[in-house]
Design an enzyme around this catalytic site. Structure first.
Site, mmCIF file in Angstrom:
data_model
loop_
_atom_site.group_PDB
_atom_site.id
_atom_site.type_symbol
_atom_site.label_atom_id
_atom_site.label_comp_id
_atom_site.label_asym_id
_atom_site.label_seq_id
_atom_site.Cartn_x
_atom_site.Cartn_y
_atom_site.Cartn_z
ATOM 1 N N HIS A 1 0.800 -1.212 0.000
ATOM 2 C CA HIS A 1 0.000 0.000 0.000
ATOM 3 C C HIS A 1 0.837 1.268 0.000
ATOM 4 O O HIS A 1 0.462 2.265 -0.604
ATOM 5 C CB HIS A 1 -0.964 -0.019 1.187
ATOM 6 C CG HIS A 1 -2.219 -0.750 0.863
ATOM 7 N ND1 HIS A 1 -3.112 -1.169 1.808
ATOM 8 C CD2 HIS A 1 -2.734 -1.140 -0.322
ATOM 9 C CE1 HIS A 1 -4.118 -1.788 1.220
ATOM 10 N NE2 HIS A 1 -3.905 -1.790 -0.075
ATOM 11 N N ARG B 1 -15.177 21.141 8.441
ATOM 12 C CA ARG B 1 -15.833 19.986 9.082
ATOM 13 C C ARG B 1 -15.443 20.012 10.562
ATOM 14 O O ARG B 1 -14.418 19.460 10.943
ATOM 15 C CB ARG B 1 -15.381 18.684 8.420
ATOM 16 C CG ARG B 1 -15.915 18.475 7.000
ATOM 17 C CD ARG B 1 -15.436 17.140 6.446
ATOM 18 N NE ARG B 1 -16.173 16.693 5.290
ATOM 19 C CZ ARG B 1 -15.725 16.748 4.031
ATOM 20 N NH1 ARG B 1 -14.532 17.264 3.776
ATOM 21 N NH2 ARG B 1 -16.469 16.289 3.034
ATOM 22 N N GLU C 1 -27.942 18.096 0.783
ATOM 23 C CA GLU C 1 -27.308 16.771 0.674
ATOM 24 C C GLU C 1 -28.314 15.655 0.881
ATOM 25 O O GLU C 1 -27.940 14.492 1.045
ATOM 26 C CB GLU C 1 -26.112 16.643 1.621
ATOM 27 C CG GLU C 1 -26.391 17.002 3.041
ATOM 28 C CD GLU C 1 -25.161 16.915 3.942
ATOM 29 O OE1 GLU C 1 -24.120 16.388 3.525
ATOM 30 O OE2 GLU C 1 -25.275 17.378 5.087
ATOM 31 N N ASN D 1 -21.487 14.281 -1.740
ATOM 32 C CA ASN D 1 -21.192 12.930 -1.223
ATOM 33 C C ASN D 1 -22.467 12.290 -0.693
ATOM 34 O O ASN D 1 -22.825 11.170 -1.061
ATOM 35 C CB ASN D 1 -20.151 12.986 -0.105
ATOM 36 C CG ASN D 1 -18.896 13.723 -0.513
ATOM 37 O OD1 ASN D 1 -18.579 13.790 -1.695
ATOM 38 N ND2 ASN D 1 -18.191 14.291 0.436
ATOM 39 N N ASP D 2 -23.136 13.015 0.196
ATOM 40 C CA ASP D 2 -24.367 12.457 0.749
ATOM 41 C C ASP D 2 -25.519 12.528 -0.249
ATOM 42 O O ASP D 2 -26.349 11.628 -0.310
ATOM 43 C CB ASP D 2 -24.748 13.170 2.057
ATOM 44 C CG ASP D 2 -23.966 12.593 3.221
ATOM 45 O OD1 ASP D 2 -23.889 11.356 3.313
ATOM 46 O OD2 ASP D 2 -23.418 13.367 4.017
ATOM 47 N N CYS E 1 -19.666 21.728 -2.098
ATOM 48 C CA CYS E 1 -18.531 21.414 -1.211
ATOM 49 C C CYS E 1 -18.295 19.909 -1.117
ATOM 50 O O CYS E 1 -17.375 19.464 -0.442
ATOM 51 C CB CYS E 1 -18.741 21.994 0.177
ATOM 52 S SG CYS E 1 -20.133 21.267 1.049
HETATM 53 C C1 PEP Z 1 -21.132 15.861 1.495
HETATM 54 O O1 PEP Z 1 -21.949 15.055 1.946
HETATM 55 O O2 PEP Z 1 -20.922 16.031 0.274
HETATM 56 C C2 PEP Z 1 -20.327 16.679 2.421
HETATM 57 C C3 PEP Z 1 -19.540 17.631 1.985
HETATM 58 O O3 PEP Z 1 -20.394 16.338 3.741
HETATM 59 P P1 PEP Z 1 -19.553 15.114 4.392
HETATM 60 O O4 PEP Z 1 -18.703 14.526 3.296
HETATM 61 O O5 PEP Z 1 -18.753 15.709 5.487
HETATM 62 O O6 PEP Z 1 -20.634 14.222 4.849
HETATM 63 MG MG MG Z 2 -22.446 15.152 4.094
#
Ligand code: PEP
Ligand code: MG
Length: 870
Positions: free
Chosen positions: A486, A593, A723, A746-747, A794
């Protein structure tokens, strides 16, 4: 008791936190032989016994070491704390209920002294038994893993229904030692046998299936949920193995394991990104370098010699030798009590898990894969079980964890398979991370490197290399290791030239020796002479100049080619990130964060500590905007100082703003700390996981009360993260109440596609460029336009060059990215026009797949990188 009508199946919750195990493991023939009834045992890590269901206490002996409840429908459940504990005569036990009392599921029944019982009883294993003859039997059980109080342990049903429902379960419980249930034999098709990757795939394929599963080969068996145990079996291509499962999902579990062993999850010697990185790093399938200069004999002067090694990461570096000192962490063998040590271990693992989660949030490609492998190992059932067993024998958490790791390492090394041996790095890395956490050291100590350091070491752990990220070395040479370890993959991902397996001669290169590392040829030139070094330096200069130009131009504000202002901000999770953001040309922080700031703490940070940290970050950003997100914990982000109730489905449970509104005291404290940051205009507040307008109103009321209380006159902007699909669909309503939007892709992707963002098997399909996600983004930007609200992105998509044009075309005007990609992003945006962006966004919305969208986005991003090379 939870009754799941109409079947009247009853759920029994775990009465203890600890490790759930089959009754067979209880060292008592009465329980192991199921003379009292069938059930499970829990190996406790804390001394409080809770009610597994609603019911009446029908028996509680004077010795207070056991309790029997009668639940609805007449089910009788016996919980017996430890083995041979009646002989303690009640010493170490305190009952909180008495016979005849009605109790609710989860209610405290008995407290007991875990250390005392561990010392004086035969075993702490606590059987939870459905009494024979009460008319109920088990249809589902959770064994072979860690459980928390209140987690589902078993499901039971009246016998008549259970016969129809459980099928395999019955035969399993009566013939468990023979592993009835589902038992399939097959030959392993995987080219490289069961090494780390397929082992992780198997463990992951079994998540969510209710079955005890083991894999056996040549008389040896392993828990199939343990990556480490599977690797230790040393299964090779063509070996005949048995997959044995018991439990409600036995057949599905066996199918899932068989599919991995048949190679249905693709060639599994390495994952695609890892393979790409490794392939990019080496010249061909044969690992050794093309030329093999003779290694100098011991004692021979090394000046002017050339050492060869395995190419781990291609590239050229000129610099000086710097030996990386890795100090062994000292651990005490004796523990301070079973309960204390097991809690310490749990806390340290939680801390490391959290840090890994944080790293995963900003990692991509091979680096992400590595973090994910470590996340799998930190929860490996075999490592946890062996550590807990040693702790029960009286050792310290650190000693137990080290022993558990070292014995697995030993077993992997003796397999004589280089692929397995390379995974040893990961285990040792995990050992170190947990030990550092146990010793209270914040993170792997980072050794400050001089400029142009070519790091020489016997071995290097991935976390050590990641720890050098802020000032990475010019090159790396390892005496041991291999191209697919790795750390090699990580070096390739970080763009650091590296050689592995150079051999013991490396030890004789003194610190400070001038070196030329030609990792394209697999050679390390030791003190090669001024002329050679100068030529290599000239070669490097051009590349460096190009990079510097890009970094330089990143310092100015970003506009598209036709003059539209696009703000390029950075995501930040630490002070180091804030400095990196500033040095990479970030125009502000679009996402702090805050849950990552106080990871090492055991107690919540108070208001003053939070304020001091926010103020430091504000200063590091030199007055540029700082978007502070309120705590986003829960779900996949537990924090040690705020234990959360156990949830069956944490991603859909208490998370983000829900947690803050559940603990308004903590929210108020955080809001006060933010409001006090100077200058007042620099910060804005961002709320995670919003789903409706009531949540914004509740938080705004708190913000306003606190603002008035501290006498601050200036208002503070309050934005929401988009999100969840709900927030995107309700963006018009939210826009009327929120000051700005920040899209967390992401979420948003996880909840839109119903794919766990941390699921290794789904990772390749979890693409935020999916048209469904883009349509939700379009809906958000449209609502924001109507209400004149700013929209940022973000989530990870903001760091993806293939997405930049599409997002801008959809109406996003701020991208908050990982600091290192900012110079490239800015260079790309400067070459785009708004018309071009709008055109590609329109096309993207009409595509039928993420792949098609990505191809469109890459076309624009690629043309930019071609010009970069000129
Ligand atoms: C997201 O969900 O895109 C986000 C920026 O929050 P986190 O990744 O901290 O859940
Ligand atoms: Mg998130």
């Amino acid at each position: 008791m939870r009754v799941t009508e109409p079947q009247r199946r009853l759920v029994l919750l775990s009465p203890l936190s600890g490790w759930s195990a089959p009754l067979d493991e209880v060292p008592d023939p009465v329980f192991a032989g199921r003379m009292l009834g069938d059930g499970l045992a829990v190996d406790p890590t804390a001394g409080t016994l809770h009610a597994p269901c609603d019911g009446e206490v029908i028996a509680l002996p004077q010795s207070r070491h056991a309790v029997t409840l009668r639940g609805d429908g007449g089910a009788e459940i016996l919980v017996h704390i430890g083995v041979d504990t009646v002989g303690l005569g009640g010493v170490g036990f305190e009952a909180h209920v008495s016979p005849g009392r009605r109790v609710a599921a989860g209610e405290r029944l008995i407290s007991f002294d875990l250390d005392l019982i561990a010392r004086r009883a035969k075993s702490l294993l606590t059987p939870v038994v459905v009494m024979e003859g009460c008319g109920f039997s088990i249809v589902r059980r959770t064994a072979g893993r860690e459980v928390a109080v209140g987690e589902v342990l078993m499901e039971i049903a009246p016998v008549a229904q259970a016969d129809g429902l459980r099928g395999l379960e019955q035969s399993t419980s009566s013939e468990r030692s023979g592993h009835a249930g589902e038992d399939r034999r097959l030959r392993v098709a995987l080219e490289h046998g069961i090494h780390a990757r397929p082992a992780a795939q198997i463990a992951s394929a079994l998540k969510g299936l209710a079955a005890d599963v083991e894999l056996a080969v040549q008389g040896r068996a392993a828990n199939a949920r343990s990556t480490v145990a599977l690797m230790k079996l040393g299964v090779r291509q063509g070996d005949e193995v048995s997959i044995r499962a018991a439990g409600q999902d036995a057949v599905r579990a066996v199918d899932a394991v068989a599919a991995v062993l048949a190679g249905a999850h693709g060639e599994s010697s390495a994952s695609a990104p890892a393979r790409q990185a490794a392939c990019a790093a080496r010249s061909g399938p044969s690992m050794p370098a093309p030329r093999e200069p003779a290694a100098p004999a011991a004692g021979e002067a090394l000046s002017g010699t050339v050492l060869s090694g395995v190419i781990a990461s291609r590239g050229l570096a000129v610099g000086q030798a710097v030996r990386l000192a890795v100090r062994e962490i000292e651990v005490k063998q004796a523990g301070a009590g079973v309960s204390h040590e097991s809690q310490q271990l749990e806390r340290a693992r939680a801390q490391v898990r959290m840090r890994l989660e944080a790293a995963r949030a900003s990692a991509a490609g091979a680096a992400r894969e590595i973090v994910e492998a470590h996340l799998e190992l930190i929860d490996d059932p075999e490592l946890t079980a062996s550590s807990l067993a040693l702790i029960r024998d009286g050792t310290s958490a650190a000693y137990a964890w080290r022993q558990a790791i070292r014995s697995s390492v030993e077993a992997l090394r003796t397999l004589g398979d280089p692929r397995m041996a390379e995974r040893v790095d990961d285990l040792l890395d995990l050992e170190r991370q947990v030990l550092l956490s146990l010793s209270g050291t914040a993170a792997a100590a980072v050794q400050a490197l001089p400029p142009q350091a070519i790091v020489l070491a016997e071995e290097l752990l991935p976390s050590q290399l990641v720890g050098l990220d802020a000032a990475p070395p010019a090159g790396i040479c390892l005496a041991a290791g291999g191209a697919t370890s790795h750390v090699s993959i990580l070096a390739a991902a970080m763009g650091i030239p590296a050689l592995a397996a150079v051999g013991p001669a490396l030890e004789r290169v003194p610190d400070g020796t001038p070196l030329l590392l030609d990792a394209d040829a697999g050679l390390l030139h030791v003190d090669p002479g001024a002329e050679r070094l100068a030529a290599a330096r000239r070669q490097l200069e051009r590349r460096t100049a190009l990079r510097a130009a890009e970094r330089e131009s990143a310092r100015s504000d970003c506009y598209t080619g036709d003059g539209v202002r696009i703000e390029v901000f950075a995501n930040v999770g630490s002070l180091a990130d804030a400095h990196a953001a500033a040095s990479h040309g970030a125009e502000g922080c679009g996402l702090l964060r805050t849950e990552f700031l106080f990871l090492e703490r055991q107690t919540p940070p108070d208001e003053a500590q939070q304020h001091a940290e926010y103020q430091r970050l504000a200063a590091a950003l030199a007055g540029k905007p700082l978007t502070i997100r309120t705590l986003d914990i829960g779900g996949d982000k537990p924090i040690p100082y705020l234990p959360m109730p156990a949830e069956e489905n944490p991603a859909l449970g208490l998370r983000g703003v829900r947690t803050s509104l559940w603990r308004p005291d903590l929210l108020r404290q955080q809001v006060r700390a933010i409001l006090a940051v100077q200058p007042h205009g620099q910060c804005r507040i961002l709320l995670p996981m919003i789903t409706d307008v009531a949540e914004i109103r509740s938080v705004r009321a708190i913000v306003e009360e606190e603002r008035t209380a501290i006498g601050r006159r200036e208002p503070i902007a309050l934005g929401v993260m988009i999100e969840t699909p709900a927030s995107a669909l309700m963006a018009d309503t939210l826009a009327a109440e929120a000051d700005f939007f920040s899209i967390g892709t992401n979420d948003l992707t996880q909840y839109t596609l119903a794919m766990d963002r941390g699921h290794p098997e789904l990772a390749a399909r979890l693409d935020a460029l999916h048209p469904a996600v883009l349509r939700l983004i379009a809906r958000t930007t449209e609502a924001a336009r109507v209400h004149r609200r700013g929209v940022a992105v973000c989530g990870g998509l903001a760091s993806d060059p293939a997405a930049a044009a599409i997002l801008i075309g959809l109406g996003v005007h701020e991208l908050s990215a990982v600091p290192s990609v900012i110079p490239r992003l800015k260079a790309l945006i400067r070459r785009l026009t708004l018309a071009e962006c709008a055109g590609v966004a329109r096309q993207a919305l009409e595509q039928s797949s993420a792949e098609a969208v990505r191809a469109l986005g890459l076309r624009l991003a690629a043309s930019e990188s071609e010009t970069e090379r000129v």
